[in-house]
Design an enzyme around this catalytic site. Sequence first.
Site, PDB file in Angstrom:
ATOM      1  N   GLU A  84      -1.892   9.982  -5.136  1.00 36.20           N
ATOM      2  CA  GLU A  84      -1.257   9.338  -3.985  1.00 36.20           C
ATOM      3  C   GLU A  84      -0.577  10.369  -3.084  1.00 36.20           C
ATOM      4  OE1 GLU A  84       2.134   5.959  -2.993  1.00 36.20           O
ATOM      5  OE2 GLU A  84       1.027   5.872  -4.885  1.00 36.20           O
ATOM      6  N   LYS A 275       8.221   0.939  -9.036  1.00 34.77           N
ATOM      7  CA  LYS A 275       6.917   1.598  -8.887  1.00 34.77           C
ATOM      8  C   LYS A 275       7.101   2.967  -8.260  1.00 34.77           C
ATOM      9  CE  LYS A 275       2.870   2.613  -6.666  1.00 34.77           C
ATOM     10  NZ  LYS A 275       2.630   3.572  -5.575  1.00 34.77           N
ATOM     11  N   ASP A 291       1.210   9.957 -22.644  1.00 34.36           N
ATOM     12  CA  ASP A 291       0.593   8.649 -22.426  1.00 34.36           C
ATOM     13  C   ASP A 291       1.367   7.885 -21.353  1.00 34.36           C
ATOM     14  OD1 ASP A 291      -0.473   6.110 -22.537  1.00 34.36           O
ATOM     15  OD2 ASP A 291      -0.443   5.971 -24.721  1.00 34.36           O
ATOM     16  N   HIS A 388       5.150   8.403   5.175  1.00 39.87           N
ATOM     17  CA  HIS A 388       4.019   8.194   4.270  1.00 39.87           C
ATOM     18  C   HIS A 388       2.692   8.339   5.002  1.00 39.87           C
ATOM     19  CE1 HIS A 388       1.723   6.611   0.911  1.00 39.87           C
ATOM     20  NE2 HIS A 388       1.135   5.781   1.756  1.00 39.87           N
TER      21      HIS A 388
END
Length: 439
Positions: A84, A275, A291, A388
């Site tokens: 991202e 998030k 993980d 962004h």
Amino acid sequence: MKQIEGFSKLSKQEKIAWLCRTYFGDVSDAAALFERYHNTDSELQKLHDEFIENTVTNYYLPFAVAPNFLIDGKTYTVPMAIEESSVVAAASKAAKYWQGKGGFHTRVVATEKTGQVHFFFYGEKEALQAFVDRTTPIMLQQAAPITANMEKRGGGVRSLVLVDKTEALAHYYQLSATFETLDAMGANFINSCLESFAETFREEAEKEATMQGQYEIVMSILSNYVPNCVVRAEVHCPVGELKIAHLEGETAANKFVQALAIANADVYRATTHNKGIMNGVDAVVLATGNDFRAIEAGAHAYAARTGSYRSLSEAWIEDGVFHFALELPLALGTVGGLTNLHPLVKTALEILEKPTARQLMGIVASVGLAQNYSAVSSLIGLGIQKGHMKMHLNNILNQLQANEEEKKVLTAYFKDKTVTHSEVKRELERLKLTTNANN
């Protein structure tokens, strides 16, 4: 025909050939793409092929670094693996900002991990408790060959107790164990111990009349919810020193605290807020061979531990000081698993100067906090899209197949403008028309 028998027994080339014939119109182009992402180093490719099953090629993610992370008095350059755009830039920007204000301060609250033997019991609880009390020393003794090496290093089984879960599900009980696994994540160690406990439970139960036919063991498995394996990271500075875009001092601090209050009041906002934290956390976890799915599951369960899903971070003002902190459950390892196999994982740990698991917990939490600080600052400052989409501009230009000269011109054009896909497309088309007319 899409159904196939014995796929796992085919060679890699046969697997690729079947995929190309079955799913692609242009077989040669598809085969070339699979081949393109193979590593030309045959030994390295073989290593990757054996990580998982049915490997047909490699799937690459960018491997980046975020410098200037001052954590507990030590400066780190942090490896991050993520696709991202803006994540690494945002983390780096926050790291640089807080470097001049004392950096990140971390504290490992606890490092215990948990696993359970899940079973049903249909007799009297008193009889079950007496049985568990009597057999617990036997279960621990029988597991000694598994725990010996871990105990030599200072780890091992910390507790083994009976947990009554019958209010949640009729006749349901657990043998719940806690573990200290030091620098290893410890999943295989924990699961091996639990399976040993279950086997001894069965063996001893068959010797007692009160237990025979009264129980049914369902499964033995570690839990990725680790509320006793927690790290806390924090930054702070005098309110007067805080500056976020056009906001300064008390105005900036109060608006930031309000943004965190909203994340605690509304699950829709809390989900996106967390998030953003995990953007940073997952990138470091993945780069260091841990993980990230387990970390994600544990983090979101922790966010809901009060009965409602809330922010993992908090912000407050106390005695004229702005505080911003993150508390996160992190079961991480710096030995075992991919840390001993994947060359880039080894490289990542070298860049971090071979941290212990506790140090890595602090590093990961600090990056999560930095990411969250940048995201919230953008939201209350200039808005999330300006920064962004600026970082996303190059991806849009690549999608639209812009050449290098066109990228250069449009990057300069959008320097002080809001980037949207439609605007970029429009300006690229206009640029192409102008270029063609001039030619």
